[in-house]
Design a protein around this motif. Structure first.
Motif, short mmCIF file in Angstrom:
data_model
loop_
_atom_site.label_atom_id
_atom_site.label_comp_id
_atom_site.label_asym_id
_atom_site.label_seq_id
_atom_site.Cartn_x
_atom_site.Cartn_y
_atom_site.Cartn_z
N PHE A 28 0.82 -1.21 0.00
CA PHE A 28 0.00 0.00 0.00
C PHE A 28 0.86 1.26 0.00
O PHE A 28 0.50 2.27 -0.62
CB PHE A 28 -0.95 -0.01 1.20
CG PHE A 28 -2.08 -0.99 1.06
CD1 PHE A 28 -2.98 -0.89 0.00
CD2 PHE A 28 -2.24 -2.02 1.95
CE1 PHE A 28 -4.02 -1.79 -0.15
CE2 PHE A 28 -3.28 -2.93 1.81
CZ PHE A 28 -4.18 -2.81 0.76
N ALA A 29 2.00 1.21 0.68
CA ALA A 29 2.92 2.35 0.64
C ALA A 29 3.45 2.56 -0.77
O ALA A 29 3.55 3.69 -1.26
CB ALA A 29 4.08 2.12 1.62
N TRP A 31 1.88 1.62 -3.51
CA TRP A 31 0.78 2.09 -4.35
C TRP A 31 0.59 3.60 -4.19
O TRP A 31 0.38 4.32 -5.19
CB TRP A 31 -0.51 1.36 -3.97
CG TRP A 31 -1.68 1.79 -4.81
CD1 TRP A 31 -2.62 2.71 -4.49
CD2 TRP A 31 -1.99 1.35 -6.14
NE1 TRP A 31 -3.50 2.87 -5.52
CE2 TRP A 31 -3.14 2.05 -6.55
CE3 TRP A 31 -1.39 0.44 -7.00
CZ2 TRP A 31 -3.73 1.85 -7.79
CZ3 TRP A 31 -1.97 0.23 -8.25
CH2 TRP A 31 -3.12 0.94 -8.63
N LEU A 32 0.67 4.11 -2.97
CA LEU A 32 0.58 5.56 -2.74
C LEU A 32 1.72 6.28 -3.43
O LEU A 32 1.51 7.32 -4.08
CB LEU A 32 0.59 5.85 -1.24
CG LEU A 32 0.57 7.33 -0.84
CD1 LEU A 32 -0.70 8.00 -1.34
CD2 LEU A 32 0.69 7.48 0.67
N LEU A 33 2.92 5.75 -3.33
CA LEU A 33 4.07 6.36 -3.98
C LEU A 33 3.92 6.34 -5.50
O LEU A 33 4.22 7.33 -6.18
CB LEU A 33 5.36 5.62 -3.57
CG LEU A 33 6.68 6.20 -4.04
CD1 LEU A 33 6.85 7.62 -3.54
CD2 LEU A 33 7.84 5.34 -3.59
N TYR A 35 1.08 6.28 -7.12
CA TYR A 35 0.01 7.23 -7.43
C TYR A 35 0.55 8.65 -7.52
O TYR A 35 0.16 9.44 -8.39
CB TYR A 35 -1.08 7.14 -6.36
CG TYR A 35 -2.17 8.15 -6.50
CD1 TYR A 35 -3.16 8.02 -7.47
CD2 TYR A 35 -2.22 9.25 -5.65
CE1 TYR A 35 -4.17 8.96 -7.59
CE2 TYR A 35 -3.23 10.19 -5.76
CZ TYR A 35 -4.20 10.04 -6.73
OH TYR A 35 -5.19 10.98 -6.85
N LEU A 36 1.48 9.00 -6.61
CA LEU A 36 2.05 10.34 -6.60
C LEU A 36 3.05 10.53 -7.75
O LEU A 36 3.17 11.63 -8.30
CB LEU A 36 2.75 10.60 -5.26
CG LEU A 36 1.85 10.62 -4.03
CD1 LEU A 36 2.68 10.74 -2.76
CD2 LEU A 36 0.83 11.75 -4.11
N THR A 164 6.74 -0.36 -6.33
CA THR A 164 6.46 0.91 -7.00
C THR A 164 6.77 0.82 -8.48
O THR A 164 5.97 1.25 -9.33
CB THR A 164 7.27 2.04 -6.35
OG1 THR A 164 6.98 2.11 -4.96
CG2 THR A 164 6.96 3.37 -7.01
N TYR A 171 0.43 0.72 -14.67
CA TYR A 171 -0.46 1.51 -13.83
C TYR A 171 -1.87 1.62 -14.42
O TYR A 171 -2.86 1.46 -13.70
CB TYR A 171 0.12 2.92 -13.65
CG TYR A 171 -0.63 3.75 -12.65
CD1 TYR A 171 -0.34 3.68 -11.29
CD2 TYR A 171 -1.66 4.62 -13.05
CE1 TYR A 171 -1.03 4.44 -10.36
CE2 TYR A 171 -2.36 5.37 -12.12
CZ TYR A 171 -2.04 5.28 -10.79
OH TYR A 171 -2.74 6.03 -9.87
N SER A 175 -5.24 0.27 -12.54
CA SER A 175 -6.24 1.24 -12.08
C SER A 175 -7.56 1.08 -12.81
O SER A 175 -8.63 1.38 -12.25
CB SER A 175 -5.71 2.67 -12.26
OG SER A 175 -5.41 2.91 -13.64
N GLU A 198 -11.20 10.35 -5.77
CA GLU A 198 -9.90 10.70 -6.35
C GLU A 198 -9.87 12.15 -6.81
O GLU A 198 -8.89 12.88 -6.56
CB GLU A 198 -9.58 9.77 -7.52
CG GLU A 198 -8.23 10.05 -8.16
CD GLU A 198 -7.93 9.12 -9.33
OE1 GLU A 198 -6.81 9.18 -9.87
OE2 GLU A 198 -8.83 8.34 -9.70
N ASN A 202 -7.48 14.90 -5.14
CA ASN A 202 -6.51 15.57 -6.00
C ASN A 202 -6.63 17.08 -5.90
O ASN A 202 -5.64 17.81 -5.74
CB ASN A 202 -6.70 15.13 -7.45
CG ASN A 202 -6.10 13.77 -7.74
OD1 ASN A 202 -5.27 13.28 -6.97
ND2 ASN A 202 -6.53 13.13 -8.80
#
Length: 350
Positions: A28-29, A31-33, A35-36, A164, A171, A175, A198, A202
């Motif tokens: 999950f970390a 995935w967040l990275l 996403y950014l 990542t 991606y 998604s 989202e 954002n």
């Protein structure tokens, strides 16, 4: 029976997630990275016309590392320099070579009451510092070894980096493909909800990041005008705290410490230095509340300034710090769904 089965399934899922939290957390970390980082990867791949996605990923990671290195270079050397000055003042103070008349007596009494002078002297002097390090390092190492494994931490960081990269490689497919895991009758609502969340997050984080940056710049300018030590690092640090609304008030702690250091070093009256620093806080806060937040966040979220302040107050009271972070996107989402599903505005009859 269906309700009982649903509850049992939910409890089982929660227990399973709790059992697998150590494995799922790096994912999950990552995935967040991802996403950014994805907008930056997409920029390098399509705007810079890189043929392979992996090249865009490498360029994005290099850019992030470069930005972090520049921030480190801008912040750490001034901190080291100021720490050296504070150390010299502290040594002179604990050795009795300086009376620090510029600092109020009550403040000095408070420092003496809550500080062991001999221990402080042992820490700030080079010989005492080395002795303290030699004495405490075995104990610290024992605590570190018992708390976590260094090898395990490195492995987790490596796993996050690999996750990542693999997520960024596919991606779009990931998604866009997750709705297929849901029953068909729930897919439409789930996709719409995820899209709304989202979009709201954002908009909120872009607006809040802009406010935090501008607040950091204003604090830096204000501290430079009054000649405050570590003006730019302190100002940008307070701006970073502003990513959570009103958390910048924690910036008073380093501000007071630096005001004491400046007073001791230059001989200026401590209260005059603090009053100038408080004036900077007050002016920036007025600019933020009166202009930046209503203008930027109101334009981003479509909320009135009074609704923004009310939302922050209510959600902050209910959920604390987390509530203040999610207040505006959650309020925007709730109002949108209230209008869409509760009010069900009718189109005017032509």
């Amino acid at each position: 029976m269906r309700g009982i089965i649903a509850i049992v399934i939910m409890v089982g899922i929660v227990m399973l997630l709790n059992r697998l939290s150590g494995v799922l957390l790096p994912f999950f970390a990552a995935w967040l990275l991802a996403y950014l980082l994805f907008p930056l990867v997409r920029f390098f791949q399509y705007k810079c016309r890189l043929k392979y996605r992996i090249l865009g990923i490498v360029c994005a990671l290099l850019c992030v590392c470069l930005v972090l290195a520049v921030c480190f270079w801008l912040i750490v050397p001034p901190m080291i320099e100021e720490a050296g000055r504070i150390k010299d003042v502290m040594i002179a103070y604990v050795e009795g070579n300086s009376t620090l008349n510029s600092i109020p007596g009550k403040v000095q009494d408070f420092i003496r009451e809550h500080t062991d002078v001999e221990q402080l002297k042992a820490i700030v002097t080079q010989e005492g510092f080395m002795d303290s390090v030699k004495e405490t390092m075995p104990k610290v190492w024992d605590v570190v070894a018992q708390s976590f494994s260094v090898l395990s931490s490195l492995l987790s960081l490596t796993m996050i980096l690999l996750y990542t990269i693999f997520i960024l490689l596919d991606y779009e497919e990931i998604s866009n493909g997750w709705p297929n895991l849901l029953p068909e009758r729930y897919r439409g609502f789930a996709v719409q909800l995820a899209s709304d969340v989202e979009e709201g997050m954002n908009k909120y984080f872009r607006g809040q990041a802009m406010i935090a940056f501008l607040v950091g710049v204003l604090f830096s300018i204000g501290f430079l005008i009054i000649g405050f030590p570590m003006a730019i690092p302190l100002g940008m640090f307070i701006g970073l705290l502003n990513m959570v609304p009103y958390l910048q008030m924690l910036g008073f702690i380093p501000t007071i410490i630096l005001a004491l250091a400046k007073s001791a070093e230059t001989g200026q009256n401590f209260w005059i230095i603090m009053l100038m620093a408080i004036a900077v806080f007050a002016v920036v806060q007025v600019i933020q509340d009166a202009f930046l937040t209503p203008k930027i966040m109101g334009q981003v979220t479509g909320l009135n300034a009074a609704i923004i302040l009310l939302s922050l107050s209510i959600w902050g009271s209910l959920l604390g710090m987390l509530g203040m972070i999610i207040a505006l996107p959650l309020t925007t989402l709730l109002l949108s769904y209230y209008q869409r599903y509760i009010i069900k505005r009718k189109r005017p009859i032509s």
